[in-house]
Scaffold this active site. Structure first.
Site, mmCIF file in Angstrom:
data_model
loop_
_atom_site.group_PDB
_atom_site.id
_atom_site.type_symbol
_atom_site.label_atom_id
_atom_site.label_comp_id
_atom_site.label_asym_id
_atom_site.label_seq_id
_atom_site.Cartn_x
_atom_site.Cartn_y
_atom_site.Cartn_z
ATOM 1 C CG ASP A 113 -2.030 -1.051 1.086
ATOM 2 O OD1 ASP A 113 -2.426 -1.385 -0.046
ATOM 3 O OD2 ASP A 113 -2.462 -1.566 2.133
ATOM 4 C CD GLU A 114 4.937 2.087 2.782
ATOM 5 O OE1 GLU A 114 6.058 2.345 2.286
ATOM 6 O OE2 GLU A 114 4.766 1.810 3.975
#
Length: 286
Positions: free
Chosen positions: A230-231
């Site tokens: 999620d980055e």
């Protein structure tokens, strides 16, 4: 033939002129161009980005010959080049789990002609959405997974993507964490959607957690999947205001509305070759 040229290079004098001259020499007619210079506070110069849309009128110029012809210019200007034939839709797969709102939205946009993708297959770890995929005329592949069978299931997913010659993977609320090895097969070609509560509200029932905390703003983020969970580089985001009057179900419905719009916006930007990735950031052209 209509083409899109995405380029980046060290900012320097004459890049725009050289690019326009190259396109003209190839018989191209520029119909749209947009550029941006990213300047770093702690470095000299900057990075020049440009997106050029042009039509080719010469029948002897092909996509392959364009790629060969632009290499000397790219070498001279230390330029990274991504040249796409915009008349050829990108072969795409959608991956989903039990939640179907993003899948249904993408299928509807695709069938209506709003989403310019070559949708090849829908892959899911649950059988719930086989009927809608069949109704829309898209092959549906059910590949269940457990903690113990995850490596084998991922191998089967990759084999399916290869079988359908997929170039873009859309995670339409596919509720499985992809391994680093899986992501490495499709660098900057996997688009994921999640609620923007991360990392504040992680785990199950994020909207219930948000309701319990009395949030006044919810949202969603679409990004490229990378090895860092999620980055990955963000493509699109949006928010909507909520109030104390909304219960968990209403909050969830509002959140899903935002998720569908943000994911569709990000997928369309990628399909239309409007996204350039620079490190952890993206330049998303209008």
């Amino acid at each position: 033939m209509s083409s899109v040229l995405l380029l980046s290079c060290p900012d320097q004098q004459g890049v725009v002129a050289a690019t326009a001259e190259f396109i003209a020499d190839q018989g191209g007619n520029i119909v749209h161009a947009e550029q941006y210079v990213k300047r770093e506070a702690d470095a000299d110069g900057g990075v020049f980005f440009q997106r050029v849309v042009f039509d080719l009128v010469r029948s002897d110029v092909t996509h392959e010959s364009l790629l060969d012809a632009i290499r000397p210019l790219a070498d001279k200007l230390d330029m990274t080049v991504d040249l796409r034939d915009s008349s050829t839709p990108i072969p795409t797969a959608i991956m989903c789990s039990k939640q179907g709102h993003c899948l249904y939205d993408l299928l509807t946009r695709w069938r209506s002609g709003e989403m310019p993708m070559d949708l090849r297959v829908v892959i899911s770890n649950h059988p719930d959405h086989a009927d809608i995929a069949g109704h829309m005329g898209v092959p549906f592949v059910h590949l269940p997974v457990t903690k113990e069978t995850k490596p084998q299931q991922e191998a089967a997913v990759l084999a399916t993507l290869a079988e359908y010659e997929v170039d873009l993977v859309v995670m339409a609320r596919y509720m499985q964490i992809l391994s680093d090895d899986f992501v490495s097969h499709y660098p900057m070609k996997i688009i994921n959607i999640h609620h923007s509560f991360l990392p504040a509200f992680i785990g199950a029932n994020p909207y219930r957690q948000a309701h319990e905390r009395g949030v006044k703003l919810i949202g969603a983020t679409a990004h490229y999947a990378t090895a860092d969970l999620d980055e990955g580089p963000i493509i699109s985001q949006d928010t909507t205001h909520v109030s104390h009057r909304e219960n968990v179900a209403e909050l969830t419905a509002r959140g899903r509305d935002v998720e569908t719009v943000v994911l569709a916006r990000a997928v369309r930007a990628h399909l239309e070759h409007r996204v350039a990735v620079h490190g952890h950031q993206t330049i998303v052209y209008n």
